[in-house]
Design a protein around this motif. Sequence first.
Motif, PDB file in Angstrom:
ATOM      1  N   VAL A   5       0.861  -1.186   0.000  1.00  0.00           N
ATOM      2  CA  VAL A   5       0.000   0.000   0.000  1.00  0.00           C
ATOM      3  C   VAL A   5       0.896   1.233   0.000  1.00  0.00           C
ATOM      4  O   VAL A   5       1.748   1.382   0.882  1.00  0.00           O
ATOM      5  CB  VAL A   5      -0.947   0.022   1.223  1.00  0.00           C
ATOM      6  CG1 VAL A   5      -1.768   1.316   1.240  1.00  0.00           C
ATOM      7  CG2 VAL A   5      -1.874  -1.194   1.203  1.00  0.00           C
ATOM      8  N   GLU A  12      -4.845   5.583   4.313  1.00  0.00           N
ATOM      9  CA  GLU A  12      -4.112   4.335   4.086  1.00  0.00           C
ATOM     10  C   GLU A  12      -4.238   3.391   5.274  1.00  0.00           C
ATOM     11  O   GLU A  12      -4.317   2.167   5.107  1.00  0.00           O
ATOM     12  CB  GLU A  12      -2.639   4.642   3.804  1.00  0.00           C
ATOM     13  CG  GLU A  12      -2.396   5.236   2.434  1.00  0.00           C
ATOM     14  CD  GLU A  12      -2.792   6.698   2.309  1.00  0.00           C
ATOM     15  OE1 GLU A  12      -3.100   7.136   1.188  1.00  0.00           O
ATOM     16  OE2 GLU A  12      -2.780   7.412   3.339  1.00  0.00           O
ATOM     17  N   ILE A  15      -7.502   1.645   4.893  1.00  0.00           N
ATOM     18  CA  ILE A  15      -7.419   0.643   3.826  1.00  0.00           C
ATOM     19  C   ILE A  15      -6.674  -0.596   4.316  1.00  0.00           C
ATOM     20  O   ILE A  15      -7.099  -1.735   4.079  1.00  0.00           O
ATOM     21  CB  ILE A  15      -6.737   1.257   2.581  1.00  0.00           C
ATOM     22  CG1 ILE A  15      -7.700   2.234   1.899  1.00  0.00           C
ATOM     23  CG2 ILE A  15      -6.287   0.176   1.600  1.00  0.00           C
ATOM     24  CD1 ILE A  15      -7.069   3.098   0.830  1.00  0.00           C
ATOM     25  N   ILE A  16      -5.580  -0.376   5.018  1.00  0.00           N
ATOM     26  CA  ILE A  16      -4.791  -1.506   5.532  1.00  0.00           C
ATOM     27  C   ILE A  16      -5.601  -2.327   6.524  1.00  0.00           C
ATOM     28  O   ILE A  16      -5.575  -3.568   6.503  1.00  0.00           O
ATOM     29  CB  ILE A  16      -3.473  -0.987   6.143  1.00  0.00           C
ATOM     30  CG1 ILE A  16      -2.494  -0.641   5.017  1.00  0.00           C
ATOM     31  CG2 ILE A  16      -2.851  -2.002   7.101  1.00  0.00           C
ATOM     32  CD1 ILE A  16      -1.275   0.123   5.451  1.00  0.00           C
ATOM     33  N   LEU A  19      -7.965  -4.427   4.519  1.00  0.00           N
ATOM     34  CA  LEU A  19      -7.254  -5.494   3.804  1.00  0.00           C
ATOM     35  C   LEU A  19      -6.857  -6.627   4.743  1.00  0.00           C
ATOM     36  O   LEU A  19      -6.816  -7.796   4.350  1.00  0.00           O
ATOM     37  CB  LEU A  19      -6.011  -4.929   3.105  1.00  0.00           C
ATOM     38  CG  LEU A  19      -6.246  -4.069   1.866  1.00  0.00           C
ATOM     39  CD1 LEU A  19      -4.939  -3.422   1.419  1.00  0.00           C
ATOM     40  CD2 LEU A  19      -6.854  -4.895   0.728  1.00  0.00           C
ATOM     41  N   LEU A  28       1.739  -7.545   4.553  1.00  0.00           N
ATOM     42  CA  LEU A  28       1.267  -6.213   4.165  1.00  0.00           C
ATOM     43  C   LEU A  28       2.403  -5.218   4.359  1.00  0.00           C
ATOM     44  O   LEU A  28       3.029  -5.201   5.419  1.00  0.00           O
ATOM     45  CB  LEU A  28       0.077  -5.803   5.030  1.00  0.00           C
ATOM     46  CG  LEU A  28      -1.332  -5.889   4.444  1.00  0.00           C
ATOM     47  CD1 LEU A  28      -2.362  -5.577   5.526  1.00  0.00           C
ATOM     48  CD2 LEU A  28      -1.512  -4.951   3.270  1.00  0.00           C
ATOM     49  N   ALA A  30       3.587  -1.005   3.879  1.00  0.00           N
ATOM     50  CA  ALA A  30       3.155   0.373   3.678  1.00  0.00           C
ATOM     51  C   ALA A  30       4.381   1.226   3.377  1.00  0.00           C
ATOM     52  O   ALA A  30       5.357   1.193   4.124  1.00  0.00           O
ATOM     53  CB  ALA A  30       2.439   0.903   4.910  1.00  0.00           C
ATOM     54  N   ALA A  66      -0.357  -4.175  -5.657  1.00  0.00           N
ATOM     55  CA  ALA A  66      -0.073  -2.869  -5.053  1.00  0.00           C
ATOM     56  C   ALA A  66      -1.313  -1.992  -5.103  1.00  0.00           C
ATOM     57  O   ALA A  66      -2.089  -2.039  -6.061  1.00  0.00           O
ATOM     58  CB  ALA A  66       1.086  -2.181  -5.764  1.00  0.00           C
ATOM     59  N   VAL A  67      -1.482  -1.189  -4.058  1.00  0.00           N
ATOM     60  CA  VAL A  67      -2.596  -0.235  -3.962  1.00  0.00           C
ATOM     61  C   VAL A  67      -1.984   1.157  -3.849  1.00  0.00           C
ATOM     62  O   VAL A  67      -1.309   1.454  -2.870  1.00  0.00           O
ATOM     63  CB  VAL A  67      -3.477  -0.537  -2.729  1.00  0.00           C
ATOM     64  CG1 VAL A  67      -4.653   0.433  -2.666  1.00  0.00           C
ATOM     65  CG2 VAL A  67      -3.962  -1.988  -2.743  1.00  0.00           C
ATOM     66  N   THR A  69      -2.713   4.973  -3.383  1.00  0.00           N
ATOM     67  CA  THR A  69      -3.869   5.753  -2.928  1.00  0.00           C
ATOM     68  C   THR A  69      -3.717   7.266  -2.978  1.00  0.00           C
ATOM     69  O   THR A  69      -4.680   7.942  -3.317  1.00  0.00           O
ATOM     70  CB  THR A  69      -4.280   5.324  -1.504  1.00  0.00           C
ATOM     71  OG1 THR A  69      -3.123   5.277  -0.673  1.00  0.00           O
ATOM     72  CG2 THR A  69      -4.915   3.962  -1.509  1.00  0.00           C
ATOM     73  N   CYS A  89      -1.803  -3.367 -10.138  1.00  0.00           N
ATOM     74  CA  CYS A  89      -2.104  -2.261  -9.225  1.00  0.00           C
ATOM     75  C   CYS A  89      -3.587  -1.919  -9.203  1.00  0.00           C
ATOM     76  O   CYS A  89      -4.275  -2.016 -10.222  1.00  0.00           O
ATOM     77  CB  CYS A  89      -1.372  -0.992  -9.661  1.00  0.00           C
ATOM     78  SG  CYS A  89       0.403  -1.048  -9.485  1.00  0.00           S
ATOM     79  N   ARG A 288      -8.992   9.229  -6.371  1.00  0.00           N
ATOM     80  CA  ARG A 288      -8.620   8.263  -5.327  1.00  0.00           C
ATOM     81  C   ARG A 288      -9.605   8.362  -4.163  1.00  0.00           C
ATOM     82  O   ARG A 288     -10.479   9.218  -4.133  1.00  0.00           O
ATOM     83  CB  ARG A 288      -7.188   8.513  -4.850  1.00  0.00           C
ATOM     84  CG  ARG A 288      -6.771  10.005  -4.766  1.00  0.00           C
ATOM     85  CD  ARG A 288      -7.372  10.763  -3.646  1.00  0.00           C
ATOM     86  NE  ARG A 288      -7.165  12.205  -3.734  1.00  0.00           N
ATOM     87  CZ  ARG A 288      -7.546  13.054  -2.793  1.00  0.00           C
ATOM     88  NH1 ARG A 288      -8.131  12.614  -1.692  1.00  0.00           N
ATOM     89  NH2 ARG A 288      -7.377  14.355  -2.944  1.00  0.00           N
TER      90      ARG A 288
END
Length: 424
Positions: A5, A12, A15-16, A19, A28, A30, A66-67, A69, A89, A288
């Motif tokens: 991410v 973020e 989002i994490i 996920l 994961l 970041a 991959a994300v 954001t 992505c 986004r």
Amino acid sequence: MKVLVIGGGGREHAIIQKLKENARITELFALPGNYGMADAAQCVNIAATDIEGITQWARQNNPDFAVVTPDDPLALGCVDALEAIGIPCFGPNKAAAQIEASKVFAKNLMKKYHIPTADYAVFEDVESAKEYIRANKRYPVVIKADGLALGKGVSIACDEAQAMDALHAAMEQKVFGESGARVVIEEYLEGPEVSVLAFTDSKTLVPMVSSMDHKRALDGDEGPNTGGMGTVAPNPYYTPQAAQRCMEEIFLPTMKAMNLEGCPFKGCLYFGLMLTKDGPKVIEYNCRFGDPETQVVLPLLESDLLDIFMAVRNETLREDMVRFSDKSACCVVKASAGYPKKYESGFPIHASRLPANCAVFYAGVKADESGAAVTAGGRVLGITAIGEDLKAAVQSAYQAAECIRFENEYMRTDIGKKALEVLK
């Protein structure tokens, strides 16, 4: 799966956390992440705008997905760079990210494809812009920097003096850098504001639950614009009738317009809307997830976020893949006093146990020399609560906010107040 991410804020973090619910994700990461994410993801100190550093890390660590954001790396082509080395992505490519990276591009797109928005004019030199303001004499008037400006590039001028100040700051003082080299001057719209995030793979578009942002720094919607001081979801102004009109007149036409322009949009498309007496109109697009809208929308998502992300990337998105709870959510942002202008940071953060159904999403936070959490930004953290209804969510969010304290803190005390008044 190993998932990366890109980004390091409260959005973020939300989002994490979502996920993490997917059991297939074994690792994961970041980039750069922040202190508050460290228990959920491995944080790697590479800036979100360091595209070369990100791609080099990806080559060495080979994530499965991959994300991307934040707006800046999207506008810089982070998705293009990662896809070029074989990393699938979630997020729009550089061409599609123009819908946020250039207000001029967005306004011209809406004009060309008859998508309802405010009347506007574009200026590249300050004297022409000033002459337009003097000749028009319509106030309030909205002045926007063309490029990205951390959510602070919009000024609402109530008279000529304020308009001149805004133009001077953007075009002459360059307070937004090159983002203010061009400006959009547009009609001031009136009505309730609504934020709608939507998943789209360029063929199918599925809106998420609506939300209401609180942009102004002070209670009663006073003070300067910020990146957002809090949110509630769903937005009670956004009726089923309004949602249908938005889908027919704004959402689907925007998706189709981007396809026709040769820059199909795949990712999260954010619609900032005004429900005017003449119907819904677009205030702005973002390329986004919004911040802090994400912090109230994703906790209500009942579907698997990774599955949706992968479907968007692979152009296999279906409406039945996206399901939301019928509960409500409220996010209260705790900021450093003085934000969005001058503020001090480096203050220890003290937290006690939160009530049930509450979460903290960290943004401007870092570790000090002893490893303890200290403030490190304007918006420090967002406290989100879920409730059976909006009143319960708001009450719980403010109760939870009392469980986290730091010196020099500030928060609005009226997040959700307007929404609750509508529901009475």
